[in-house]
Design a protein around this motif. Structure first.
Motif, mmCIF file in Angstrom:
data_model
loop_
_atom_site.group_PDB
_atom_site.id
_atom_site.type_symbol
_atom_site.label_atom_id
_atom_site.label_comp_id
_atom_site.label_asym_id
_atom_site.label_seq_id
_atom_site.Cartn_x
_atom_site.Cartn_y
_atom_site.Cartn_z
ATOM 1 N N LEU A 115 0.885 -1.168 0.000
ATOM 2 C CA LEU A 115 0.000 0.000 0.000
ATOM 3 C C LEU A 115 0.919 1.214 0.000
ATOM 4 C CD1 LEU A 115 -2.415 1.881 0.543
ATOM 5 C CD2 LEU A 115 -2.315 1.203 2.943
ATOM 6 N N VAL A 116 0.897 1.985 -1.088
ATOM 7 C CA VAL A 116 1.721 3.190 -1.150
ATOM 8 C C VAL A 116 0.808 4.386 -0.901
ATOM 9 C CG1 VAL A 116 3.250 4.610 -2.557
ATOM 10 C CG2 VAL A 116 3.295 2.123 -2.787
ATOM 11 N N THR A 117 1.111 5.152 0.136
ATOM 12 C CA THR A 117 0.309 6.343 0.390
ATOM 13 C C THR A 117 1.203 7.575 0.394
ATOM 14 O OG1 THR A 117 0.242 7.040 2.703
ATOM 15 C CG2 THR A 117 -0.630 4.882 2.207
ATOM 16 N N CYS A 118 0.682 8.655 -0.142
ATOM 17 C CA CYS A 118 1.414 9.918 -0.174
ATOM 18 C C CYS A 118 0.628 10.924 0.656
ATOM 19 C CB CYS A 118 1.570 10.408 -1.608
ATOM 20 S SG CYS A 118 2.436 9.217 -2.647
ATOM 21 N N ASP A 119 1.188 11.291 1.794
ATOM 22 C CA ASP A 119 0.509 12.218 2.699
ATOM 23 C C ASP A 119 0.840 13.653 2.310
ATOM 24 O OD1 ASP A 119 -0.170 9.878 3.921
ATOM 25 O OD2 ASP A 119 0.580 10.425 5.905
ATOM 26 N N ASP A 120 0.050 14.560 2.825
ATOM 27 C CA ASP A 120 0.196 15.965 2.436
ATOM 28 C C ASP A 120 0.270 16.872 3.675
ATOM 29 O OD1 ASP A 120 0.334 18.198 0.804
ATOM 30 O OD2 ASP A 120 -1.819 18.239 0.368
ATOM 31 N N PRO A 121 1.389 16.790 4.423
ATOM 32 C CA PRO A 121 1.519 17.664 5.589
ATOM 33 C C PRO A 121 1.401 19.125 5.158
ATOM 34 C CG PRO A 121 3.276 16.024 5.566
ATOM 35 C CD PRO A 121 2.574 15.938 4.239
ATOM 36 N N GLY A 122 0.668 19.892 5.906
ATOM 37 C CA GLY A 122 0.473 21.286 5.529
ATOM 38 C C GLY A 122 -0.652 21.455 4.527
ATOM 39 N N ALA A 123 -1.244 20.334 4.087
ATOM 40 C CA ALA A 123 -2.380 20.381 3.157
ATOM 41 C C ALA A 123 -2.109 21.302 1.972
ATOM 42 C CB ALA A 123 -3.661 20.809 3.889
ATOM 43 N N LEU A 124 -0.971 21.072 1.283
ATOM 44 C CA LEU A 124 -0.601 21.917 0.143
ATOM 45 C C LEU A 124 -1.606 21.756 -0.993
ATOM 46 C CD1 LEU A 124 3.232 21.202 0.209
ATOM 47 C CD2 LEU A 124 2.036 23.151 1.190
ATOM 48 N N SER A 125 -2.166 20.573 -1.115
ATOM 49 C CA SER A 125 -3.230 20.409 -2.111
ATOM 50 C C SER A 125 -4.239 19.379 -1.603
ATOM 51 C CB SER A 125 -2.672 20.014 -3.471
ATOM 52 O OG SER A 125 -1.680 19.041 -3.326
ATOM 53 N N THR B 196 6.230 22.950 -5.488
ATOM 54 C CA THR B 196 4.859 22.921 -5.003
ATOM 55 C C THR B 196 3.977 23.057 -6.218
ATOM 56 O OG1 THR B 196 5.627 24.140 -3.108
ATOM 57 C CG2 THR B 196 3.258 23.933 -3.371
ATOM 58 N N PHE B 197 3.278 22.010 -6.559
ATOM 59 C CA PHE B 197 2.245 22.182 -7.581
ATOM 60 C C PHE B 197 0.962 21.562 -7.076
ATOM 61 C CE2 PHE B 197 3.419 18.044 -9.477
ATOM 62 C CZ PHE B 197 4.799 18.020 -9.354
#
Lengths: 648, 378, 206
Positions: free
Chosen positions: A112-122, C46-47
């Motif tokens: 299971l590959v997950t990509c988290d987004d600390p700071g909620a950039l997108s 950052t995109f």
């Protein structure tokens, strides 16, 4: 650039973190990969799809993350190496299946590959998927640079096969979307044949049925597997220490935070005082290995994103081993040394180390700082908005005008996609969308709002959802709204692709991730089959859309579906092609006089329109204008003229 | 008020904020809006939906025609009377009275298609036929109980639009639209609030914009007690009948105290006590019953023979030379029949008008300033 | 290719602009040139929402030996390449220092607030003055105009890459550029790219 089939073993190339992960999977001989698009994870499946070939590698964009995990698991059950890929909140979607999968175990290596987004950039959350590894009792790996992102994948597949369970690999935006040097390895020969062996007894892990029962027994087996993983982690090549033998301060870190920590120590010139223990195996942490390093120091700083995940494990270990390793002072998230929310960076880490060790940061001459301060207020903000030619601007314009006409304080329940910007930003959506949660939650919430009429609520309830989101999670909520007879207008913003993340295919399209022709599943037909009224329209037809909406708002009771279809302005078929050459007739433009007051530039706010202060007139920026011609329909003076563009 | 004083007051007015925000605060949010449509079709920010004026987007101009033209924002009534060329024969009760007549259409077919005596239809058709106007804006038949503001240039079509409308039509909005077209001389059939809006357009204080008011060549005012809210009226009548079957409505003299609703299945009588709850809030503040800012005003007649005779006649108040000329033309062409005005009729009309003015001035939550201004009409 | 020592290690470059200007491609091409020359490069980007009118920034770390963080520490840029003028100021505010060098493409892309008349876009001379006062060396290019002459405004980013090569602070030249471009682009577009690169280089070296 990006990896391609020509690149040979041993070549050193620049790869994005996601490409490195994909390359690692290819070098591991992955045979099935499935995912659902979501920033910052999408490039992994995209890269793999370029290598897809029948019989060698099957790649799909699934309808949602849970289905992606199930598709990958089926391959694993059939003895193939497989992976599923998603962003952090995708794991929430898949988690119900994951809970049972971890009980049943796997056969072919499965990740299971997950990509988290600390700071909620997108993202609209900064949820952490690492906690799922602990919750579900499966091993967790975190790469800390680009080469490692590639190397970790074959190692993870092997681990999965050794313990016969799924293994989680977690990246973050600053790994996935950053790039660095990667030395390529060899691509293996095509892997084996898929066969689901299922004629054995329930207790037979090789040939029995794959189920999580008998539950308690399987749960016990699962915990044996995790203990085995912990033992393997003790000698993992992805755990490393750099620094003095007896550091004044020991940093324990993982993922991108390892690079921030390195940089912070270098910024402070504290290499002789601070040691960095980088862990690639972060659940469970290898107890003996970590204990060994804890003995070398009194002070420990844990640097990680976002929640104190490593910190808690290290503290538990230190408590268990306190008699042997002595009392430590811990710094990290819990004591406020580092912020508990948002992403970290080298400056935040350097400031934390500086406070602990009493090192003052370097500063510029006062005169330079003074000049920097003078920039304040000079640089205009760049707010995000819908692109020129975006169908969503037109849609929300009509929604706004219909809601205002209706006059009962109606509102839109938003959903996930570019169109979510209507909730977040003033420059998009004209203040119409008022809620925003998970994918599919717009229609789910609307289903609830639409039942509040008996409590005196007379506000029109609208929900929006993109085409990809429709297939992902909107259907059960829509069924509920229909069945409960909720008073809802459900607007499907069909822009013919998963536009937000880069036009990945979805079930509404006739082509799949591998470029094969596949059956398409029609949204109008699905809605129609539920027995509700379905109206279709073109969002660029502003007046018609508005009148349809007002009519639907007057109709009482039940779900009404409006499908607004118009391709994204960035879609391959539209990008760079103007339908109209648009211009402003200056003699007709009323500018900022009573009668217009810059409706196009002040309210409609398409970036293709410019306000010429000197002339007091609007004009079109030909470079930016996408040529959709919608603005011509809002101009009260008919000053915006459209001419059919010549097709080159 | 002449010369220096006038220009001083004008300058003061031009510097006082009066844009969309003030319109919303003073009129739209307070229930004072009459739905006349004066603020609509000037710009893309205001629109009419059903019988309500709505704000679509926020306009930040501090001075706007929407506020300027609204019949419920402050205005100097002497200036308005001058702008409308009303005669010197002002009465405190019903404004200028250059003449008072009882008339009806000579053509019986017109009378049958009209609400009462067909005087308005006849005058509009005459003005169109004689080229005094080339377009007439009036409240035509719409959908259900909702009238629709229409522009007609064919006299034959004009005579078919003579029924009373009990829900307001955004007639001034239609005037705002049509005056940007090729029409050059426009006549309007206006309720008192609409006539007042048109009068305010003649005294526009917002600079640098055209309102096209110079095309306005005739205002035929309608007597008006009140208008009803579409939503409320629909809710009330829905309970009593099939709305689609309604062919017309009327209010006989006050002693009957009913609204008569004519349907394909016969007449339904609704007590005015019930209807009263449907009256637009704004009408309760209105002190103008006879459309004082028109060229001539027309209403239903009161005759000694009783309602069954009177209902086929009109009474007419002439206010301007233009109004007087049109009426005389109708007399000389023989398209209107005149009969003697019964003794005391004008006094009865004045008394009714004074009652409305008193009720408006004493309405409990009425914004005093506006009512006071309206009270100065005499 | 032989690897020379860098004037500073890591050498920190920020390429900034607005979504849709080819910022990401510029940083990939330029970094590709450096990797090919034997350096270790980290690009932080950052995109995601960047195509929707927002500011875009690529942090490029160049080193002879080490992988550096994808985020440059505040005040630590060595070179700022701004494909849009106010973005130069925005980046200087956070990453500027007395020794920084700045290249600016002077073609503005107005933020929505400026389009709507709510915000003011600083005058070109004011931008020049601010950039000069906050940097050790600065060049102002009309890269977009040059690119339009070449037939495609998007080539403005390649003009800027040429200018960076012309500065001589990093060991990259036209030859490496050509190699990278030939590998990554259709042959039909190579010629225009080479000319854009040469134009940028000439501005800085003349």
């Amino acid at each position: 650039m990006s990896i391609d089939k020509q690149q040979r073993e041993g070549a050193e190339v620049l790869l994005m973190g996601n490409e490195a992960i994909a390359r690692g999977a290819l070098e591991a001989g992955v045979q099935v990969a499935a995912g659902y698009p979501g920033t910052p994870s999408s490039e992994i499946i995209e890269t793999l799809s370029r290598f897809a070939e029948p019989g060698k590698l099957y790649v799909e964009w699934s309808a949602n993350e849970k289905v992606a995990m199930e598709v990958a698991a089926a391959a694993s059950f059939s003895g193939l190496r497989s992976m599923c890929v998603m962003k952090q909140n995708g794991v929430n979607v898949a988690s119900d299946f994951l809970l049972h999968l971890t009980g049943s175990g796997t056969r072919g290596g499965m990740l299971l590959v997950t990509c988290d987004d600390p700071g909620a950039l997108s993202s609209v959350n900064e949820g952490e998927s690492r906690h799922f590894a602990r919750l579900m009792e499966i091993p967790l790996l975190e790469p800390a640079d680009f080469q490692e992102a590639k190397e970790m994948m074959p190692w993870a597949f092997t681990l999965s096969e050794e313990i016969r369970n799924i293994v989680m690999v977690r990246s973050v935006t600053r790994m996935s979307h950053a790039s660095g040097n990667v030395v390529l390895g060899a691509l293996p020969q095509p892997g084996g044949k898929g066969e689901f062996l299922c004629d054995g007894k329930i207790s037979d892990p090789e040939r029995g049925p794959v189920i999580s029962a008998p539950v308690v027994e399987k749960h016990r087996l699962q915990q044996e597997k995790i203990r085995k993983a912990a033992a393997i982690f003790e000698t993992s090549p992805f755990n490393a220490y750099t620094g003095p033998e007896r550091p004044e301060l020991l940093i324990i870190t993982s993922s991108a935070c390892r690079l921030y920590s390195d940089e912070a120590v270098s910024l402070l010139g504290a290499e002789g005082r601070v040691g960095i223990l980088k862990l690639g195996t972060t659940w469970p942490i290898p107890p003996a290995y970590v204990k060994k390093h804890l003995t070398t120091t009194e002070k420990v700083l844990i640097v990680e994103e976002v929640l104190p995940f490593l910190e808690e494990q290290v503290k538990i270990l230190a408590a268990e081993q306190a008699r042997e390793i002595g009392i430590k002072t811990f710094y990290g998230k819990n004591d406020g040394t580092l912020p508990m929310t948002g992403e970290l960076n080298p400056d935040l880490v350097a400031a934390a180390i500086g406070r602990i060790l009493g090192i003052a940061p370097a500063t510029f001459p006062a005169v330079y700082n003074e000049k920097l301060r003078s920039l304040a207020g000079v640089v205009p903000q760049r707010e995000q908005t819908f692109c020129p030619g975006c169908p969503h601007r037109a849609t929300y314009w009509s929604i706004r005008e219909a809601l205002q006409r209706d006059g009962r304080n109606g509102f839109v329940c938003g959903d996930i996609g570019c169109y979510a910007m209507a909730v977040l930003f003033q420059a998009a959506g004209f203040h119409t969308a008022k809620t925003l949660h998970a994918m599919g939650s717009g229609i789910g919430l609307a289903s609830g709002f639409g039942k509040l009429g008996s409590f005196g609520m007379d506000q029109p309830v609208l929900a929006v959802c993109g085409d990809s989101t429709f297939y992902h999670a909107a259907i059960p909520a829509l069924i509920n709204a229909v069945h409960q007879n909720a008073n809802v207008i459900f607007i499907v913003l069909d822009n013919s692709g998963t536009a937000m993340t880069g036009f990945q295919s979805h079930p509404g399209l006739a082509v799949n991730a591998m470029g094969e022709a596949v059956p398409m599943v029609d949204i109008a037909a699905i809605c129609g089959s539920m027995g509700v009224k379905v109206v279709s329209g073109d969002p660029f037809a502003l007046r018609q859309t508005r009148e349809t909406l007002n009519r639907l708002m007057e109709e009482r009771g039940g779900v009404k579906v409006l499908i607004l279809k118009q391709s994204c302005a960035l879609s391959p078929e539209k990008k760079g092609k103007k339908q109209y050459l648009v211009r402003v007739d200056e003699h007709l433009c009323r500018g900022d006089a009573c009668g217009c007051n810059r409706l196009c530039t002040r309210i409609f706010r398409c970036p293709g329109l410019l306000w010429d202060r000197e002339k007091g007139k609007a004009r079109i920026d030909e470079v930016i204008c996408a040529g959709c011609g919608v603005c011509a329909g809002i101009c009260p003076a008919e000053a915006i003229r459209c001419e059919e563009a010549q097709v080159p | 008020m002449k010369g220096n004083q006038r220009s001083k007051e004008l300058a003061e007015k031009e510097s006082t904020p009066g844009g969309q925000k003030e319109l919303e605060d003073a009129v739209l949010k307070t229930g004072l809006c009459t739905g006349c449509g004066a603020c609509v079709n000037l710009c893309p920010y205001q629109a009419v939906y059903r019988d309500r004026i709505v704000t679509l987007h926020h306009c930040d101009l501090t001075r706007g025609r929407c506020y300027d033209f609204c019949p419920r924002t402050p205005a100097d009534l002497n200036t308005l009377q001058e702008a409308c060329d009303v005669g010197d024969d002002l009465t405190p009760e019903i404004g200028a009275v250059g003449g008072f007549f009882i008339t009806r259409a000579a053509d019986e077919k017109i009378r049958r298609r009209a609400q009462h005596g067909g005087t308005v239809s006849t005058l509009i058709a005459l003005a169109l036929r004689e080229g005094l106007i080339d377009a007439a804006v009036l409240a035509g038949e719409g959908e259900g109980l909702l009238p629709q503001a229409v522009t007609v240039s064919d006299p034959e079509i004009a005579v078919g639009q003579g029924k009373s409308r009990f829900v307001v039509s955004p007639t001034v909005a239609e005037f705002n639209r049509v005056n940007r077209t090729d029409c050059r001389r426009i006549g309007v059939v206006a309720t008192p609030c609409q006539a007042l809006a048109l009068a305010k357009m003649r005294t526009q204080t917002v600079k640098d914009t055209q309102s096209g008011i110079e095309k306005l060549q005739l205002v035929v005012g309608l007597f008006c007690g009140w208008a009803l809210s579409w939503r409320n009226l629909t809710a009330l009548l829905e309970k009593k009948m099939d709305i689609a079957a309604i062919t017309g409505m009327d209010i006989p003299p006050s002693r009957y105290h009913t609204l008569e609703v004519y349907t394909k299945k016969g007449t339904v009588r609704v007590s005015l006590d019930e209807v009263n709850s449907c009256v637009r809030e704004s009408c309760r503040y209105c002190g103008d019953m006879t459309a004082e800012f028109s060229d001539l005003s027309v209403g239903s007649a009161r005759l000694p023979e009783g309602w069954d005779t009177a209902r086929f006649w009109n009474q007419v108040v002439v206010r301007t030379k233009r109004g007087s000329d049109l009426l005389e033309l109708a007399r000389s062409k023989g398209v209107l029949e005149f009969r003697e005005v019964p003794a005391g009729n004008l006094d009865k009309l004045k008394a009714a008008s004074v009652n409305k003015k008193r009720a408006a001035a004493s309405h409990p939550s009425g914004p005093r300033s506006v009512v006071d201004k309206m009270g100065q009409a005499g | 290719m032989t690897k020379q020592l860098l004037v500073k290690d890591p050498y920190n470059i920020i390429i900034t602009g607005v979504g849709g200007q080819g910022n990401v491609l510029a940083s990939r091409v330029f970094s590709g040139m450096l990797v090919r020359t034997g350096y270790r490069v980290t690009i932080g980007e950052t995109f995601g929402m960047s195509q929707r009118g927002g500011s875009v920034m690529s942090h490029i770390r160049v080193s002879a030996a080490k992988v550096w963080s994808p985020q440059i520490p505040k005040g630590r840029a060595d070179l700022i390449v701004a494909i849009e003028p106010v973005e130069a100021l925005r980046v200087l505010a956070d990453y500027g220092n007395p020794a920084v060098k700045v290249l600016v493409n002077m073609r503005p892309i107005y933020p929505v607030g400026v389009i709507t008349g709510e915000a003011e876009y600083p005058a070109p001379e004011k931008i020049r003055e601010a950039v000069r006062s906050l940097s050790a060396l600065s060049f102002f290019l009309d890269a977009t105009d040059e690119a339009v002459k070449l037939g495609n405004p998007i080539l403005g980013n390649i003009v800027m890459i040429g200018a960076v090569a012309g500065l001589g602070v990093l060991p990259v030249d036209q030859g490496v550029f050509e190699t990278v471009i030939r590998e990554g682009m259709p042959a039909s577009r190579v010629e225009a790219n080479l000319r854009a690169f040469a134009i940028g280089m000439a501005v800085v070296t003349k």
